[in-house]
Design a protein around this motif. Structure first.
Motif, PDB file in Angstrom:
ATOM      1  N   PRO A   1       0.823  -1.221   0.000  1.00  0.00           N
ATOM      2  CA  PRO A   1       0.000   0.000   0.000  1.00  0.00           C
ATOM      3  C   PRO A   1       0.856   1.271   0.000  1.00  0.00           C
ATOM      4  N   PHE A   2       2.172   1.128   0.115  1.00  0.00           N
ATOM      5  CA  PHE A   2       3.034   2.316   0.111  1.00  0.00           C
ATOM      6  C   PHE A   2       4.267   2.035  -0.743  1.00  0.00           C
ATOM      7  N   ALA A   3       4.957   3.098  -1.117  1.00  0.00           N
ATOM      8  CA  ALA A   3       6.186   2.914  -1.892  1.00  0.00           C
ATOM      9  C   ALA A   3       7.376   2.922  -0.935  1.00  0.00           C
ATOM     10  N   PRO A   4       8.379   2.115  -1.213  1.00  0.00           N
ATOM     11  CA  PRO A   4       9.582   2.167  -0.365  1.00  0.00           C
ATOM     12  C   PRO A   4      10.198   3.551  -0.436  1.00  0.00           C
TER      13      PRO A   4
ATOM     14  N   GLY B   1      19.204   1.627  10.965  1.00  0.00           N
ATOM     15  CA  GLY B   1      18.061   2.466  10.622  1.00  0.00           C
ATOM     16  C   GLY B   1      17.331   2.812  11.896  1.00  0.00           C
ATOM     17  N   ASP B   2      17.050   4.074  12.059  1.00  0.00           N
ATOM     18  CA  ASP B   2      16.400   4.522  13.283  1.00  0.00           C
ATOM     19  C   ASP B   2      15.084   3.757  13.481  1.00  0.00           C
ATOM     20  N   VAL B   3      14.589   3.786  14.703  1.00  0.00           N
ATOM     21  CA  VAL B   3      13.316   3.128  14.962  1.00  0.00           C
ATOM     22  C   VAL B   3      12.264   3.661  14.009  1.00  0.00           C
ATOM     23  N   GLY B   4      11.518   2.749  13.406  1.00  0.00           N
ATOM     24  CA  GLY B   4      10.451   3.144  12.511  1.00  0.00           C
ATOM     25  C   GLY B   4      10.882   3.456  11.096  1.00  0.00           C
ATOM     26  N   SER B   5      12.165   3.278  10.782  1.00  0.00           N
ATOM     27  CA  SER B   5      12.645   3.623   9.442  1.00  0.00           C
ATOM     28  C   SER B   5      12.277   2.544   8.416  1.00  0.00           C
ATOM     29  N   GLY B   6      11.752   1.435   8.883  1.00  0.00           N
ATOM     30  CA  GLY B   6      11.300   0.401   7.950  1.00  0.00           C
ATOM     31  C   GLY B   6      12.351  -0.636   7.617  1.00  0.00           C
ATOM     32  N   LYS B   7      13.031  -1.110   8.630  1.00  0.00           N
ATOM     33  CA  LYS B   7      14.069  -2.116   8.402  1.00  0.00           C
ATOM     34  C   LYS B   7      13.474  -3.463   7.973  1.00  0.00           C
ATOM     35  N   THR B   8      12.261  -3.735   8.483  1.00  0.00           N
ATOM     36  CA  THR B   8      11.665  -5.033   8.167  1.00  0.00           C
ATOM     37  C   THR B   8      11.508  -5.217   6.657  1.00  0.00           C
ATOM     38  N   LEU B   9      11.048  -4.162   6.015  1.00  0.00           N
ATOM     39  CA  LEU B   9      10.832  -4.265   4.573  1.00  0.00           C
ATOM     40  C   LEU B   9      12.149  -4.530   3.840  1.00  0.00           C
ATOM     41  N   VAL B  10      13.204  -3.896   4.285  1.00  0.00           N
ATOM     42  CA  VAL B  10      14.519  -4.104   3.674  1.00  0.00           C
ATOM     43  C   VAL B  10      14.948  -5.558   3.859  1.00  0.00           C
TER      44      VAL B  10
ATOM     45  N   PRO C   1       9.699   6.880   6.698  1.00  0.00           N
ATOM     46  CA  PRO C   1       8.589   6.919   5.741  1.00  0.00           C
ATOM     47  C   PRO C   1       7.822   8.223   5.908  1.00  0.00           C
ATOM     48  N   PRO C   2       7.256   8.740   4.797  1.00  0.00           N
ATOM     49  CA  PRO C   2       6.569  10.036   4.863  1.00  0.00           C
ATOM     50  C   PRO C   2       5.302   9.943   5.691  1.00  0.00           C
ATOM     51  N   GLY C   3       4.818  11.119   6.115  1.00  0.00           N
ATOM     52  CA  GLY C   3       3.534  11.177   6.795  1.00  0.00           C
ATOM     53  C   GLY C   3       3.619  10.954   8.287  1.00  0.00           C
ATOM     54  N   ARG C   4       4.801  10.830   8.796  1.00  0.00           N
ATOM     55  CA  ARG C   4       4.910  10.692  10.251  1.00  0.00           C
ATOM     56  C   ARG C   4       4.948  12.088  10.875  1.00  0.00           C
ATOM     57  N   THR C   5       4.163  12.293  11.917  1.00  0.00           N
ATOM     58  CA  THR C   5       4.263  13.572  12.614  1.00  0.00           C
ATOM     59  C   THR C   5       5.243  13.415  13.767  1.00  0.00           C
TER      60      THR C   5
ATOM     61  N   VAL D   1       8.596  -3.431  18.723  1.00  0.00           N
ATOM     62  CA  VAL D   1       7.144  -3.620  18.694  1.00  0.00           C
ATOM     63  C   VAL D   1       6.461  -2.487  17.913  1.00  0.00           C
ATOM     64  N   ASP D   2       5.523  -2.855  17.081  1.00  0.00           N
ATOM     65  CA  ASP D   2       4.934  -1.898  16.155  1.00  0.00           C
ATOM     66  C   ASP D   2       3.416  -1.833  16.315  1.00  0.00           C
ATOM     67  N   VAL D   3       2.919  -0.778  16.968  1.00  0.00           N
ATOM     68  CA  VAL D   3       1.473  -0.554  17.095  1.00  0.00           C
ATOM     69  C   VAL D   3       1.191   0.895  16.703  1.00  0.00           C
TER      70      VAL D   3
ATOM     71  N   GLY E   1       4.602   7.412  17.577  1.00  0.00           N
ATOM     72  CA  GLY E   1       4.956   8.223  16.417  1.00  0.00           C
ATOM     73  C   GLY E   1       5.031   7.383  15.153  1.00  0.00           C
ATOM     74  N   ARG E   2       4.346   6.245  15.124  1.00  0.00           N
ATOM     75  CA  ARG E   2       4.413   5.361  13.971  1.00  0.00           C
ATOM     76  C   ARG E   2       3.186   5.487  13.096  1.00  0.00           C
ATOM     77  N   GLY E   3       2.216   6.280  13.542  1.00  0.00           N
ATOM     78  CA  GLY E   3       1.017   6.443  12.727  1.00  0.00           C
ATOM     79  C   GLY E   3       0.928   7.866  12.209  1.00  0.00           C
TER      80      GLY E   3
HETATM   81  P1  ADP Z   1      11.906  -0.579  12.196  1.00  0.00           P
HETATM   82  O1  ADP Z   1      12.930   0.011  11.310  1.00  0.00           O
HETATM   83  O2  ADP Z   1      11.799   0.130  13.499  1.00  0.00           O
HETATM   84  O3  ADP Z   1      12.043  -2.073  12.327  1.00  0.00           O
HETATM   85  P2  ADP Z   1       9.460  -1.318  10.877  1.00  0.00           P
HETATM   86  O4  ADP Z   1      10.086  -2.151   9.842  1.00  0.00           O
HETATM   87  O5  ADP Z   1       8.762  -1.990  12.001  1.00  0.00           O
HETATM   88  O6  ADP Z   1      10.519  -0.284  11.474  1.00  0.00           O
HETATM   89  O7  ADP Z   1       8.487  -0.309  10.150  1.00  0.00           O
HETATM   90  C1  ADP Z   1       7.686   0.593  10.883  1.00  0.00           C
HETATM   91  C2  ADP Z   1       6.347   0.796  10.190  1.00  0.00           C
HETATM   92  O8  ADP Z   1       6.520   1.516   8.983  1.00  0.00           O
HETATM   93  C3  ADP Z   1       5.669  -0.493   9.806  1.00  0.00           C
HETATM   94  O9  ADP Z   1       4.311  -0.387  10.105  1.00  0.00           O
HETATM   95  C4  ADP Z   1       5.917  -0.601   8.311  1.00  0.00           C
HETATM   96  O10 ADP Z   1       4.921  -1.352   7.654  1.00  0.00           O
HETATM   97  C5  ADP Z   1       5.894   0.839   7.887  1.00  0.00           C
HETATM   98  N1  ADP Z   1       6.674   1.143   6.685  1.00  0.00           N
HETATM   99  C6  ADP Z   1       7.845   0.603   6.308  1.00  0.00           C
HETATM  100  N2  ADP Z   1       8.298   1.158   5.161  1.00  0.00           N
HETATM  101  C7  ADP Z   1       7.387   2.096   4.811  1.00  0.00           C
HETATM  102  C8  ADP Z   1       7.282   3.023   3.713  1.00  0.00           C
HETATM  103  N3  ADP Z   1       8.218   3.096   2.758  1.00  0.00           N
HETATM  104  N4  ADP Z   1       6.209   3.840   3.693  1.00  0.00           N
HETATM  105  C9  ADP Z   1       5.263   3.779   4.661  1.00  0.00           C
HETATM  106  N5  ADP Z   1       5.295   2.924   5.706  1.00  0.00           N
HETATM  107  C10 ADP Z   1       6.350   2.094   5.785  1.00  0.00           C
END
Ligand code: ADP
Ligand code: MG
Length: 694
Positions: free
Chosen positions: A263-266, A293-302, A449-453, A553-555, A582-584
């Motif tokens: 649903p989002f672009a890397p 990568g800082d907390v919330g930077s999206g390491k899981t996707l990588v 990721p964009p849109g974080r306040t 943990v991600d909520v 700050g993850r939403g």
């Molecule tokens: P961390 O780097 O702390 O492990 P996560 O991988 O848990 O971070 O990612 C934090 C949140 O951001 C997750 O809900 C994830 O799905 C979301 N996310 C990751 N990459 C993006 C992106 N490019 N755009 C928007 N949301 C993203």
């Protein structure tokens, strides 16, 4: 090189060193006689002169001589002994929390006393708590020391006096130490001879040298230690490049598919790091890459993109998390993303029964399971892979280096080793990372990721707890969720859990309309997971937790975090905890509760938390406040243990050190091992493994 000298022998060869003492020395990394010489003082005490009481300043360590004016036992919640002395210039109080009756009577009015300790301000008066002291005979005053007294790093039950005695013995053999610095470095930096440096540092003559001058002399040793470290890291890197890994050249079609389904672009940073990893995976030598990568930077996707590359090439992947909770969270994310692609994720948990696990283990062995997720349960012998090609370690600081290597060994298939990817949220400044983790390549996801306040952070004293409870009520009225983190400085998990239980009870009372959950380390794994799941699904509005929730943990719906005893916590940990909110899309806030009055460092830490959410800025401030050793989390991992050098303070030496390292490799290769051996701490096997086993 040291063979056949006393220096090379075990410390137990020295007079008076038995098994018990050897063991204590071993804890300090002192195994052979030579190690004593390189056990350098932390600082010096000046017992060469007596200070007048009028000249004393708080925090100064000083030797004082005076006459006892009165001694009294008082009770202020606990019993203590106060002994008031004067020297004609002023009054000083000696305070003892533990004392014997005999001691009390010996400190009689009129007796002369010499004491050494740290001066403290107590109200308008000066005092020393538990000074070392000796009573003086009127006609026989003992002489003063004529050199500064070194204070060494020590361990429980090992006295400074013992260390000093042993080091003096070892110094008799200092002549036997070979010179290991290249002559060009010695000339260029005008370093004094090694023996001279060690003599001076252990035994500063004449009492004339001040700590500053000694600092200058230690530079030579700092240089040598940095050199040894540099060489060790280089060797490890070379060793890794000597073995083979599967070159994964096929297109990552799975990732193409997933990217379109997301649903989002890397972010650009994620894309860059993914391509760096892909490049590594295409090489016939093992990848050994650290992704920060800082907390919330999206390491899981990588991590997922990397995993898919291996899977698209017909290999399996092991993904290791530090806790069951995080492993489970990864498993759920992965399943959601990967199932539609036909990629099979297998969850291996410590909590599974043998029967539950057998199927999963079989699938991995048959190659039906593509990616295994778990904690160190993945280590267990029963878990085997058909074709393991990539190991991913999440939140690296919880894993020891040793485990990293063990895992690599486990994955070895024929001549091939698996690739390794390590992910950490601990922000490490780049220069530091290149030196500290120089055996690994390094990538940074330097974008959120964009849109974080941004998170607003406030520090409130405990007296304002009521306001905080009101904020929780307000947040939950808006449909938001809240974390309340209980921390205690005591490492006792039991106490920490009890505190959390009490807090949860209190909050349930005060917030009757809110569903409150509680997780702590003493709960059963499945119980913990159940509560976390309820919180994730929004069935609980408030989660009271110990620091078990620290990592990963991600909520996204949680928008308020309260951290108790924030003044006692390190910056890195505060930052990690805060990263849970700050993850939403909604604005989040973090309340740091503290007990007034704040000390100087604690105030700086809380200020840093209030003024920035940038992990790198925080890491830099943390470095300033603590020195590099701790920032790298050495206590857990044993990764980098420098005795006297500081990678931050001494970083201006690094270019010269690199030149010297090249000189050694090219012209004095026989010194290489001697250098690493001299400086490597033999604390635990981890460090040795890091340098020699890979
Ligand atoms: P961390 O780097 O702390 O492990 P996560 O991988 O848990 O971070 O990612 C934090 C949140 O951001 C997750 O809900 C994830 O799905 C979301 N996310 C990751 N990459 C993006 C992106 N490019 N755009 C928007 N949301 C993203
Ligand atoms: Mg994570």
């Amino acid at each position: 090189m040291l063979a056949n000298t006393v220096l090379h022998e075990p410390v137990s060869q020295l007079r008076g060193v038995g098994a018990a003492l050897s063991e204590k020395l071993g804890k300090l990394g002192i195994v052979r006689v030579a190690d004593l010489l390189f056990h350098l003082p932390l600082r010096y005490q000046d017992r060469t002169r007596i200070y007048s009481i009028a000249s004393l300043r708080p925090e100064q360590e000083a030797l004082v001589e005076g006459e006892i004016e009165a001694t009294e036992v008082i009770n202020r919640g606990r019993t203590m002994l106060l002994c008031h002395i004067h020297d004609g210039t002023g009054l000083l109080t000696l305070r003892f929390f533990h004392f014997s009756t005999a001691q009390k009577y010996s400190l009689a009015k009129g007796v002369r006393i010499r004491c050494f300790g740290e001066v403290r301000q107590a109200g308008f008066k000066l005092e020393m708590a538990h000074p070392e002291y000796q009573l003086l005979n009127t006609n026989d005053t003992p002489p003063l020391e004529n050199t500064l007294t070194p204070t060494y790093p020590s361990t429980e039950g090992l006295q400074q006096r013992t260390l000093r005695r042993l080091i003096t013995l070892a110094l008799e053999h200092a002549d036997e130490l070979p010179e290991l610095l290249p002559p060009s470095a010695l000339r260029q930096h005008q370093f004094p001879a090694l023996r001279e440096c060690l003599q001076l540092l252990h035994n500063p003559q004449g009492g004339k040298l001040d700590n500053g001058r000694l600092g200058g002399i230690s530079t030579r040793l700092i240089f040598e230690e940095l050199l040894a470290h540099q060489l060790g890291v280089q060797q490890a890197r070379l060793a890794i490049q000597q073995v083979q890994a599967p070159a994964m050249l096929e297109e990552n079609h799975f990732w193409q598919a997933l990217r379109h389904a997301l649903p989002f672009a890397p972010t650009a940073a994620q894309t860059r790091v993914i391509s760096e990893i892909t490049h590594d995976l295409q090489q016939p030598i093992p990848m050994n890459r650290l992704v920060q990568g800082d907390v919330g930077s999206g390491k899981t996707l990588v991590a997922v993109a990397a995993a898919l590359h291996a899977i698209a090439n017909g290999f399996q992947v092991a993904l290791m998390a530090p806790t069951e909770l995080l492993a489970e969270q990864h498993y759920q994310n992965l399943q959601r993303w990967l199932e539609p692609l036909g990629v099979e994720t297998v969850f291996i948990s410590g909590g599974q029964t043998a029967r539950q696990r057998r199927r999963k283990v079989e699938n991995l062995l048959l190659g039906i399971g593509h990616i295994a997720v778990g904690t160190h349960a993945l280590f267990q012998n029963s878990v085997e892979f058909l074709q393991l090609g990539l190991i991913i370690i999440d939140e690296q600081h919880r894993f020891g280096v040793h485990q990293r290597f063990a895992l690599r060994e486990k994955g070895k298939q024929g001549e091939h080793y698996p690739h390794q990817l390590v992910m950490t949220a601990t922000p490490i400044p780049r220069t530091l990372a290149m030196t500290a983790y120089g055996d690994m390549d390094y990538s940074v996801i330097d974008e959120l990721p964009p849109g974080r306040t941004p998170i607003t952070t406030v520090a409130l004293s405990n007296e304002r707890r009521d306001e905080v409870i009101e904020r929780i009520a307000a947040a939950s009225r808006e449909g938001r969720q809240v974390y309340w983190v209980c921390t205690l400085i005591e490492e006792s998990e039991v106490l920490q859990c009890e505190a959390a239980e009490k807090t949860a009870e209190l909050l349930r009372e005060r917030l009757p309309h809110i569903q409150v959950g509680l997780v702590h380390g003493r709960l059963h794994g499945s119980e913990k997971e159940r509560i976390m799941r309820e919180f994730k699904q929004g069935e609980l509005q408030l989660l009271v937790a110990t620091t078990v929730i620290e990592v990963g943990v991600d909520v996204p719906n949680a928008s308020l975090m309260v951290i108790e005893n924030a003044e006692r916590m390190g910056l890195a940990q505060l930052h990690q905890l805060r990263g849970r909110v700050g993850r939403g899309k909604v604005a989040s806030s973090c309340v740091l509760l503290y007990q007034a009055p704040l000390g100087k460092t604690a105030r700086k830490r809380l200020d840093a938390m209030r003024t920035t959410t940038d992990g790198f800025v925080i890491a830099d401030i943390d470095l300033e406040l603590r020195g590099s050793g701790e920032v790298l989390g050495t206590r857990q991992t044993g990764d980098v243990r420098l005795k006297i050098a500081s990678l931050v303070r001494d970083q201006h030496w690094l270019p010269a050190v690199q030149t010297a390292a090249r000189d050694i490799v090219a012209n004095y290769p026989e010194r290489l091992e001697a250098l690493t051996e001299r400086w490597l701490q033999r604390v635990g096997e981890d460090t040795a493994t890091r340098f020699f086993q890979s």
